[in-house]
Design a protein around this motif. Structure first.
Motif, PDB file in Angstrom:
ATOM      1  N   MET A   1     -10.133  10.705  37.542  1.00 15.11           N
ATOM      2  CA  MET A   1     -10.648  11.737  36.641  1.00 15.11           C
ATOM      3  C   MET A   1      -9.880  13.048  36.808  1.00 15.11           C
ATOM      4  SD  MET A   1     -14.781  10.973  36.740  1.00 15.11           S
ATOM      5  CE  MET A   1     -15.160  12.615  36.277  1.00 15.11           C
ATOM      6  N   VAL A   2      -9.616  13.448  38.061  1.00 16.61           N
ATOM      7  CA  VAL A   2      -8.869  14.683  38.313  1.00 16.61           C
ATOM      8  C   VAL A   2      -7.457  14.558  37.746  1.00 16.61           C
ATOM      9  CG1 VAL A   2      -7.826  16.091  40.143  1.00 16.61           C
ATOM     10  CG2 VAL A   2     -10.222  15.422  40.297  1.00 16.61           C
TER      11      VAL A   2
ATOM     12  N   VAL B   1     -15.645   5.563  44.986  1.00 13.63           N
ATOM     13  CA  VAL B   1     -15.998   6.889  44.495  1.00 13.63           C
ATOM     14  C   VAL B   1     -14.772   7.816  44.546  1.00 13.63           C
ATOM     15  CG1 VAL B   1     -17.391   8.953  44.974  1.00 13.63           C
ATOM     16  CG2 VAL B   1     -18.447   6.692  45.049  1.00 13.63           C
ATOM     17  N   PHE B   2     -14.027   7.764  45.646  1.00 15.41           N
ATOM     18  CA  PHE B   2     -12.819   8.583  45.784  1.00 15.41           C
ATOM     19  C   PHE B   2     -11.794   8.215  44.711  1.00 15.41           C
ATOM     20  CE2 PHE B   2      -8.611   9.344  47.661  1.00 15.41           C
ATOM     21  CZ  PHE B   2      -8.707  10.714  47.853  1.00 15.41           C
TER      22      PHE B   2
ATOM     23  N   THR C   1     -12.890   9.475  41.301  1.00  8.79           N
ATOM     24  CA  THR C   1     -12.745  10.932  41.273  1.00  8.79           C
ATOM     25  C   THR C   1     -11.277  11.317  41.099  1.00  8.79           C
ATOM     26  OG1 THR C   1     -14.671  11.161  42.712  1.00  8.79           O
ATOM     27  CG2 THR C   1     -13.211  13.068  42.525  1.00  8.79           C
TER      28      THR C   1
END
Length: 174
Positions: free
Chosen positions: A24-25, A17-18, A21
């Protein structure tokens, strides 16, 4: 795939998940940086014509000042400065439009270019007459060059003002 994800440890799930994320960032940051650079480039282009016209005005003033300086002092430094200024001004007017068009700004550029050629012819004639010690002719050509200088200054300022208005509208759109 779902079974593997459900059976994975909590540490593996958090890492996944990290990682997603962070990817995406990172992608969003890259996209924003590209967009910002594009907007800044567009803004630079918007006002480029005004900068160019200001340079043209400075160059015109340089020619006029150096012509008067030479006619007043007849120094070789003033003559060299005149020739450098004349070449610089020619380089600037070469970038102006020279084709007949119905665009008012492009038409103004064409008119400024034509007047500039006449102006440079007058200044060159005045300098030549001064070198030949023909006082009457250089006074006459100098007066005509001064009159043409005032016209050019006014026309360039008017064009610059018109382009600034157009550029401000384009800036507002950006």
């Amino acid at each position: 795939i779902r079974d593997k994800f459900n059976n994975a440890s909590l540490q593996a799930k958090l890492t996944f998940v990290f990682s997603v994320t962070m990817i995406m960032v990172g992608a969003i940051n890259i996209y924003m940086q590209i967009s910002i650079n594009k907007v800044v480039g567009n803004i630079d282009k918007v006002y480029e014509s005004n900068v160019s016209l200001n340079d043209l005005l400075d160059s015109l003033e340089d020619v006029q000042d150096n012509m008067y300086r030479y006619l007043s002092t007849k120094s070789t430094d003033a003559l060299d400065s005149y020739y450098r200024g004349e070449q610089s001004y020619r380089n600037h007017i070469d970038m102006l439009n020279s084709v007949a068009t119905d665009n008012p700004q492009k038409l103004s550029e064409k008119n400024i270019k034509n007047l500039s050629e006449k102006y440079l012819s007058l200044t060159a004639g005045a300098v030549s007459a001064k070198r030949g010690r023909d006082v009457e002719q250089y006074n006459e050509l100098c007066s005509e060059a001064q009159r043409m200088y005032k016209y050019l200054n006014t026309y360039i300022n008017d064009l610059n003002h018109g382009q600034f208005k157009t550029n401000s509208e384009n800036y507002g759109a950006l």
